[in-house]
Design a protein around this motif. Structure first.
Motif, short mmCIF file in Angstrom:
data_model
loop_
_atom_site.label_atom_id
_atom_site.label_comp_id
_atom_site.label_asym_id
_atom_site.label_seq_id
_atom_site.Cartn_x
_atom_site.Cartn_y
_atom_site.Cartn_z
N SER A 18 -16.91 14.38 -7.73
CA SER A 18 -17.96 14.62 -8.71
C SER A 18 -19.33 14.36 -8.10
O SER A 18 -19.49 13.43 -7.29
CB SER A 18 -17.78 13.69 -9.92
N ALA A 19 -20.28 15.17 -8.50
CA ALA A 19 -21.66 14.97 -8.04
C ALA A 19 -22.22 13.69 -8.66
O ALA A 19 -21.85 13.31 -9.77
CB ALA A 19 -22.52 16.16 -8.43
N ILE A 20 -23.10 13.05 -7.92
CA ILE A 20 -23.81 11.88 -8.43
C ILE A 20 -25.28 12.26 -8.46
O ILE A 20 -25.87 12.56 -7.42
CB ILE A 20 -23.56 10.65 -7.55
N ALA A 21 -25.85 12.26 -9.65
CA ALA A 21 -27.23 12.69 -9.82
C ALA A 21 -28.18 11.90 -8.92
O ALA A 21 -28.13 10.67 -8.87
CB ALA A 21 -27.65 12.54 -11.28
N GLY A 22 -29.01 12.63 -8.19
CA GLY A 22 -30.02 12.01 -7.33
C GLY A 22 -29.46 11.39 -6.06
O GLY A 22 -30.17 10.65 -5.39
N CYS A 23 -28.21 11.68 -5.72
CA CYS A 23 -27.58 11.06 -4.55
C CYS A 23 -27.13 12.16 -3.59
O CYS A 23 -26.23 12.93 -3.89
CB CYS A 23 -26.38 10.22 -5.00
N SER A 24 -27.77 12.21 -2.43
CA SER A 24 -27.39 13.19 -1.42
C SER A 24 -26.18 12.68 -0.64
O SER A 24 -25.79 11.52 -0.77
CB SER A 24 -28.55 13.44 -0.45
N LEU A 25 -25.60 13.53 0.18
CA LEU A 25 -24.46 13.12 0.99
C LEU A 25 -24.82 11.94 1.89
O LEU A 25 -24.05 11.00 2.04
CB LEU A 25 -23.93 14.28 1.84
N LYS A 26 -26.00 11.98 2.48
CA LYS A 26 -26.42 10.88 3.37
C LYS A 26 -26.53 9.56 2.62
O LYS A 26 -26.36 8.50 3.19
CB LYS A 26 -27.73 11.22 4.06
N GLN A 27 -26.84 9.63 1.33
CA GLN A 27 -26.91 8.42 0.52
C GLN A 27 -25.55 8.01 -0.02
O GLN A 27 -25.34 6.88 -0.41
CB GLN A 27 -27.87 8.62 -0.65
N ARG A 28 -24.63 8.93 -0.03
CA ARG A 28 -23.32 8.72 -0.64
C ARG A 28 -22.37 7.93 0.26
O ARG A 28 -21.49 7.22 -0.22
CB ARG A 28 -22.71 10.08 -0.95
N ILE A 29 -22.53 8.05 1.56
CA ILE A 29 -21.64 7.37 2.49
C ILE A 29 -22.45 6.72 3.60
O ILE A 29 -23.38 7.31 4.13
CB ILE A 29 -20.57 8.33 3.08
N SER A 30 -22.10 5.47 3.89
CA SER A 30 -22.74 4.73 4.97
C SER A 30 -21.63 4.19 5.86
O SER A 30 -20.71 3.52 5.37
CB SER A 30 -23.58 3.59 4.41
N ILE A 31 -21.69 4.50 7.14
CA ILE A 31 -20.69 4.04 8.09
C ILE A 31 -21.39 3.30 9.22
O ILE A 31 -22.31 3.82 9.83
CB ILE A 31 -19.87 5.21 8.66
N TYR A 32 -20.94 2.09 9.47
CA TYR A 32 -21.44 1.31 10.60
C TYR A 32 -20.25 0.64 11.26
O TYR A 32 -19.58 -0.18 10.62
CB TYR A 32 -22.47 0.27 10.15
N ALA A 33 -19.96 1.01 12.49
CA ALA A 33 -18.77 0.52 13.21
C ALA A 33 -17.54 0.84 12.36
O ALA A 33 -17.26 2.00 12.12
CB ALA A 33 -18.90 -0.95 13.53
N ASP A 34 -16.83 -0.19 11.88
CA ASP A 34 -15.65 0.07 11.06
C ASP A 34 -15.87 -0.27 9.59
O ASP A 34 -14.91 -0.40 8.82
CB ASP A 34 -14.42 -0.67 11.62
N ASP A 35 -17.12 -0.43 9.19
CA ASP A 35 -17.45 -0.69 7.79
C ASP A 35 -17.93 0.59 7.12
O ASP A 35 -18.73 1.33 7.68
CB ASP A 35 -18.57 -1.75 7.68
N VAL A 36 -17.42 0.83 5.92
CA VAL A 36 -17.79 2.04 5.18
C VAL A 36 -18.19 1.65 3.76
O VAL A 36 -17.49 0.87 3.10
CB VAL A 36 -16.60 3.03 5.10
N ALA A 37 -19.31 2.18 3.32
CA ALA A 37 -19.70 2.08 1.91
C ALA A 37 -19.74 3.52 1.40
O ALA A 37 -20.37 4.38 1.99
CB ALA A 37 -21.07 1.43 1.76
N LEU A 38 -19.02 3.75 0.30
CA LEU A 38 -18.90 5.09 -0.25
C LEU A 38 -19.13 5.03 -1.75
O LEU A 38 -18.53 4.21 -2.43
CB LEU A 38 -17.49 5.65 0.04
N PHE A 39 -20.00 5.88 -2.25
CA PHE A 39 -20.30 5.92 -3.68
C PHE A 39 -19.60 7.11 -4.31
O PHE A 39 -19.84 8.25 -3.92
CB PHE A 39 -21.82 6.02 -3.91
N ILE A 40 -18.73 6.81 -5.28
CA ILE A 40 -18.03 7.85 -6.03
C ILE A 40 -17.97 7.43 -7.49
O ILE A 40 -18.20 6.26 -7.82
CB ILE A 40 -16.59 8.11 -5.52
N LYS A 41 -17.66 8.37 -8.34
CA LYS A 41 -17.47 8.04 -9.75
C LYS A 41 -16.05 7.51 -9.94
O LYS A 41 -15.13 7.95 -9.25
CB LYS A 41 -17.70 9.28 -10.62
N PRO A 42 -15.86 6.57 -10.87
CA PRO A 42 -14.53 5.98 -11.07
C PRO A 42 -13.61 6.86 -11.91
O PRO A 42 -13.02 6.43 -12.89
CB PRO A 42 -14.83 4.64 -11.76
#
Length: 103
Positions: A18-42
């Motif tokens: 699902s799309a997240i209003a005002g959230c681009s792909l670059k804002q949706r996922i953050s990866i640093y080494a083996d850590d991932v932050a991902l924004f999705i709807k529940p």
């Protein structure tokens, strides 16, 4: 991790996520080494898609998601949303605000 980013982008493009209003792909996922932050709807559809994406990414890269060490944080969700996330992702539920990369 590039595989994971590409799979998330494709799933967003095709509507599997699902799309997240005002959230681009670059804002949706953050990866640093083996850590991932991902924004999705529940939502069940999104959670099932993400679980499948993680599995495909693992097959392609050889890196496995350790759900026992993973944490999902529901922002602006109800108890039902939290239970759905926990039941489909099989990981610990964290609280918001949360720490990412020690910040």
């Amino acid at each position: 991790m590039e595989v994971l980013t590409l799979l998330i982008a494709k799933a967003a493009e095709t509507g599997e996520l699902s799309a997240i209003a005002g959230c681009s792909l670059k804002q949706r996922i953050s990866i640093y080494a083996d850590d991932v932050a991902l924004f999705i709807k529940p939502r069940v559809q999104d959670l099932v898609a993400v679980r499948g994406i993680f599995d495909m990414s693992s097959q392609a890269s050889g890196l496995q998601v350790n759900y026992n060490k993973s944490e999902a944080v529901v922002i602006h969700g109800e108890l039902e949303d939290k239970m759905t996330v926990r039941n489909l992702l099989h990981c610990t539920l964290g609280d918001f605000p949360c720490k990412y990369l020690g910040l």
